[in-house]
Write an enzyme that holds these catalytic residues in place. Structure first.
Site, PDB file in Angstrom:
ATOM      1  N   GLU A 112      85.778  44.168 -26.311  1.00  0.00           N
ATOM      2  CA  GLU A 112      86.521  45.161 -25.553  1.00  0.00           C
ATOM      3  C   GLU A 112      86.763  44.749 -24.100  1.00  0.00           C
ATOM      4  OE1 GLU A 112      85.055  49.125 -25.525  1.00  0.00           O
ATOM      5  OE2 GLU A 112      87.027  49.932 -25.039  1.00  0.00           O
ATOM      6  N   ASP A 113      85.774  44.137 -23.477  1.00  0.00           N
ATOM      7  CA  ASP A 113      85.865  43.906 -22.032  1.00  0.00           C
ATOM      8  C   ASP A 113      86.069  42.452 -21.610  1.00  0.00           C
ATOM      9  OD1 ASP A 113      85.554  46.584 -21.702  1.00  0.00           O
ATOM     10  OD2 ASP A 113      83.397  46.486 -21.330  1.00  0.00           O
TER      11      ASP A 113
END
Ligand code: MN
Length: 716
Positions: free
Chosen positions: A77-78
Site C-alpha cells: 500500500e505505501d
C-alpha cells in the site's frame, strides 16, 4: 521504545526454538529498504510500525509467515512493492496475507458506525479469508491506537470510535482478551478524555487504599488452597477501565457502588480442582446469589472457559473470583492463538471448534488435518458462503445474498433509485446492471428520471425487495395503461351514441360500477381495458338503465364484433388474461416471436413483432410488454417466399414438402423472374415459431431451392 528485529527473533525463539527465521529476517531487510526515508507522524522512521506489529504477532505466537507478513503489511500500500514481487521473494502464503491486509485497509466506512457495526465486522471477517489476515489487522490497529496521540483530534476520535465498534469486538470474538481490553481502554481515552482521566485517577486512588486488602485476600486464598494441597497461582488484577465505565453507564451507578474493581484469579492444574476450589472459596466468604457462572461446562463462543463467582469479601465488599486451569487461562489471554497456532502435537477436538459458532466451517477442515500449523496454513475462511457485503461510495455497508447484482443494490438504496437507475459503477468502473457483486466492492448507482424498470431486470434481480418492487412497478404501469385504454374505448363507444362518457361516469359512475359488481369505477375501466367486459355492453346497459332506450337488437351486432375472437383471446398481457387483442396484419407474429403490444385507439391492443417497422416510432406510452400465453393449437398465417431454379413441378414438390409437415397452405403462387428463377410464395398456417422452423427447413431441403425466408408484409 522502538522494537528491534532482535526483539522479534527473541520472542519467536521462546515458542519456536528450532525454527529457521530466515524468512522473517529477509522480510525485515526488504521492508527496511522499501520504507526507507518514510516517517510516521511521531517522527520515528516508518519501519518502527511494521516492527511493532510483527512483535505483537510474535507475542500471539503466530507462525513465521504471519510474522514476515506483519513486517511487510504496509509495503504494497505505501511503497512501490507489488504483490507479485512479494510472492516471488517470500512465497504465495506471505503475499496472500499481505494482499488481504492491503484490501482491508482500503475499506472506507462512514462515521456513524454503530448501527452497521455488525455488518462491517462480518464484512471484515469475510474479506479476511485467512484468519492470519485478521490477526495482522488487529495488531496493526493496536499499534496505531498506541500511537494515536500524534494524529489530529478529529482523526483520533474517528479512529477510536471505529476501534471500539469494530476491532475490539473482533478481538473479543477471536478470544484475545488482552487486545480487546487494550483497544477498549485506548478508545475510551480518546473518545471520552475527561471521563477517562477522572475515572483513572479515582480507580487508582481506591486501589491504592486497598492494596493491603488485595494482598490479604490473595494470601487467604493461597493459604486455604495449600491446606488442600492444591498447587495454585492467585492473581489480583484491577479490571480494565472501560469495563468499569461500561458498568457504571449501563447500570447507572456511581463508582462507589462498583465493588468489583478487582478480579481475583485462581489458576489450578485440573478442571476437577477448579470445582473443588470453588467450594473452598465459597466456604471462606459468602457468595452473592445468582452471580455464579460456569463457563467451564458451557464455554463462551470464543472458547473462553472459567468459573466466575462473586463473593462478599472480608471487608463486606463484593469481589469477583475467576477459577480456571492453566490451559484455560492461556486461552483466555490468547484466544484462538492458544488453541490453534502453536500447540505442537495437539489434536484439535471437534468439541473445541464447535463452540466457535462463527468459525464452524473450520471444524470440517480440521478433521483432516492433524497439525495445527498445517491447519493454520491451509485455512482459507469462507465463513459466510451465502452472504456478501458491499459499500456505498459514502462507506455504508449493505448486505446481500451471494449472486446479487447491481440492480439489487439500486433497490437496496431506495425504491426510487431502483426504478430510475440507468447504470452503475463498480469500484469506479462502468458495468452492466446484471453484474454480480463481491464482498468489498464499492458500488455507485447513476439514475435518470427517464429510466424506468424493465421486465428484463427480473432475470437478474436476486433480492426479494428488488423483485417485488420491479413487479409492482410493472403491474401498476400495466394497470394505468389498461385503465387508459378502457377509458378510451368507452369514450369512443359512448360518443358513437352521442353520449359524453366522462359526464356519464361522473353522474352515474357508482351505478355503472355496481352493474358489474365492481367496487370502484377504476375497476370498471380496467375491465374494459382488459377486454373482460366490452364497452358496447356498457353503453347498451347505460342506454337501457339510464336513458331508458328500448330495442336491444340495434346493438346486438356490435357486441358480437367487439368480443375478442377465440384465436386472439389466448394472448396474455404480462400474465393478465382476456385482454382484447388483435394479431397485427403487418408483421404477422406467431407464438415464439418477440412481440410488443400497441394500445390502439378503440381496437384494443394489437400485437406486433418487436422488429416490425410499424412499431419502431410509436409513442412509448402506448406500448405494453406482451407474453404469449399457452395458446397452443391456435394457428397463425405466415407468408413464406422461396427462390428456386425453375423446373417442372417445383411448386408441387415444395407444396408437398410443406404438407408433409402437417401444415395447411392457404395460398400458393409462383412467378418466374427474367433470370429464370422461380419465386414461390406461400401463406401457411402455423402454431408458432417452432412449427414455422420445421416448415422452412423442410423447404430448404428441396432439390433446386436456393433461398427460403419469412416475409414480413401484409397478408391480404
Ligand atoms: Mn499498518
Amino acid at each position: 521504545m522502538m522494537v528491534r528485529i532482535n526483539d522479534i527473533l527473541d520472542a519467536i525463539n521462546i515458542y519456536l526454538p528450532e525454527a529457521d527465521t530466515g524468512l522473517v529476517e529477509k522480510a525485515y531487510v526488504f521492508s527496511a529498504k522499501m520504507h526507507a526515508g518514510q516517517k510516521r507522524l511521531s517522527g520515528e522512521p516508518y519501519l518502527s510500525h511494521p516492527l511493532a506489529v510483527s512483535y505483537i504477532l510474535a507475542e500471539l505466537k503466530l507462525d513465521l509467515a504471519s510474522i514476515a507478513a506483519g513486517l511487510l503489511h504496509d509495503a504494497v500500500e505505501d511503497t512501490l512493492a507489488t504483490t507479485e514481487e512479494l510472492a516471488e521473494m517470500f512465497g504465495k502464503d506471505v503475499a496472500f496475507i499481505v494482499d488481504g491486509v492491503t484490501k482491508l485497509s482500503k475499506l472506507q466506512f462512514q462515521s456513524s458506525l454503530y448501527k452497521q457495526a455488525e455488518n462491517i465486522r462480518k464484512m471484515i471477517l469475510a474479506m479476511s479469508k485467512d484468519i492470519r489476515v485478521l490477526l495482522i489487522k488487529l495488531a496493526d490497529r493496536l499499534h496505531n491506537m498506541r500511537t494515536l496521540e500524534f494524529q489530529k483530534e478529529i482523526k483520533q476520535k474517528a479512529i477510536a470510535a471505529e476501534t471500539l465498534d469494530i476491532y475490539a469486538p473482533l478481538a473479543s470474538r477471536l478470544g484475545i482478551d488482552w487486545i480487546k481490553q487494550e483497544l477498549e481502554d485506548l478508545s475510551f481515552k480518546y473518545l471520552y478524555a475527561d471521563d477517562y482521566a477522572d475515572l483513572k485517577a479515582r480507580v487508582e486512588e481506591r486501589l491504592g487504599q486497598r492494596k493491603a486488602y488485595v494482598e490479604e485476600v490473595k494470601d487467604m486464598i493461597a493459604r486455604r488452597m495449600a491446606e488442600y494441597a492444591f498447587s495454585c497461582r492467585v492473581l489480583g488484577r484491577p479490571k480494565h477501565l472501560y469495563s468499569i465505565y461500561r458498568k457504571m453507564n449501563t447500570r447507572n451507578l456511581p463508582l462507589e457502588q462498583i465493588y468489583d474493581l478487582m478480579a481475583f484469579r485462581i489458576i489450578l492444574k485440573s478442571t476437577k480442582e477448579c470445582y473443588e476450589a470453588l467450594g473452598i472459596v465459597h466456604s471462606l466468604w459468602k457468595p452473592v446469589p445468582g452471580r455464579f457462572k460456569d463457563y467451564i461446562s458451557l464455554p463462551k463462543a470464543n472458547m473462553y472457559q472459567s468459573l466466575h463467582t462473586t463473593l462478599i469479601g472480608p471487608d463486606g465488599e463484593r469481589m469477583e473470583v475467576q477459577i480456571r486451569t492453566d490451559e484455560m487461562d492461556q486461552v483466555a489471554r490468547e484466544g484462538i492463538a492458544a488453541h490453534w497456532l502453536y500447540k505442537e502435537g495437539r489434536i484439535l477436538t471437534k468439541e473445541s471448534t464447535k463452540s466457535f459458532e462463527w468459525l464452524n466451517q473450520l471444524a470440517e477442515w480440521q478433521r483432516e488435518l492433524q497439525d495445527p500449523r498445517e491447519f493454520l496454513e491451509s485455512v482459507k475462511m469462507d465463513l459466510f458462503p451465502n452472504e456478501i457485503w458491499v459499500l456505498t461510495p459514502a462507506g455504508e455497508v449493505k448486505e446481500f445474498p451471494r449472486g446479487a447484482t447491481l440492480i439489487d443494490f439500486a433497490y437496496a438504496i431506495h425504491t426510487e433509485v431502483g426504478h430510475h437507475c440507468s447504470g452503475a459503477k463498480l469500484n469506479g468502473r462502468l458495468v452492466q446492471l446484471n453484474h454480480e457483486m463481491q464482498t468489498g466492492d464499492v458500488v455507485e448507482i447513476t439514475t435518470s428520471p427517464r429510466h424506468v424498470p424493465s421486465r428484463d431486470w427480473l432475470k437478474f434481480a436476486k433480492t426479494g425487495k428488488a423483485i417485488a418492487r420491479i413487479r409492482q412497478w410493472i403491474k401498476t404501469e400495466e394497470r394505468s395503461k389498461s385503465m387508459a385504454l378502457g377509458k378510451e374505448l368507452c369514450e369512443k363507444e359512448f360518443k358513437r351514441h352521442r353520449i359524453d362518457f366522462n359526464e356519464a361516469l361522473k353522474n352515474k359512475g357508482a351505478e355503472m360500477t355496481q352493474w358489474f359488481s365492481f367496487k370502484h369505477p377504476d375497476d370498471l375501466l380496467l375491465s374494459v381495458g382488459y377486454g373482460k367486459i366490452s364497452q358496447v355492453q356498457l353503453v347498451k346497459r347505460y342506454m337501457k338503465e339510464v336513458l331508458k332506450v328500448k330495442g336491444e337488437a340495434e346493438f346486438w351486432e356490435d357486441v358480437v364484433k367487439a368480443k375478442p375472437n377465440e384465436k386472439e383471446g389466448m394472448i396474455t398481457i404480462n400474465g393478465l388474461d382476456n385482454i382484447m387483442t388483435h394479431i397485427s396484419r403487418c408483421c404477422n407474429p406467431v407464438p415464439g416471436d418477440d412481440v410488443i403490444g400497441y394500445i390502439t385507439r378503440g381496437r384494443g391492443i394489437t400485437i406486433h413483432r418487436t422488429t416490425c417497422s410499424n412499431v419502431k416510432n410509436i409513442d412509448p406510452e402506448r406500448k405494453v410488454e406482451i407474453d404469449w400465453g399457452t395458446g397452443e393449437g391456435y394457428i397463425y398465417p405466415v407468408k413464406i417466399e422461396t427462390l428456386a431454379i425453375d423446373k417442372k413441378g417445383i411448386l408441387a414438390e415444395v407444396s408437398n414438402v410443406i404438407s408433409s409437415t402437417e401444415t395447411n397452405i392457404s395460398d400458393a403462387r409462383v412467378k418466374i423472374r427474367p433470370d429464370g428463377i422461380a419465386v414461390l410464395t406461400f401463406i401457411v398456417d402455423v402454431t408458432g415459431t417452432e412449427h414455422l422452423r420445421r416448415v422452412i427447413s423442410g423447404i430448404r431441403r428441396c432439390d433446386g431451392v436456393t433461398q427460403v425466408r419469412r416475409v414480413v408484409s401484409k397478408i391480404s
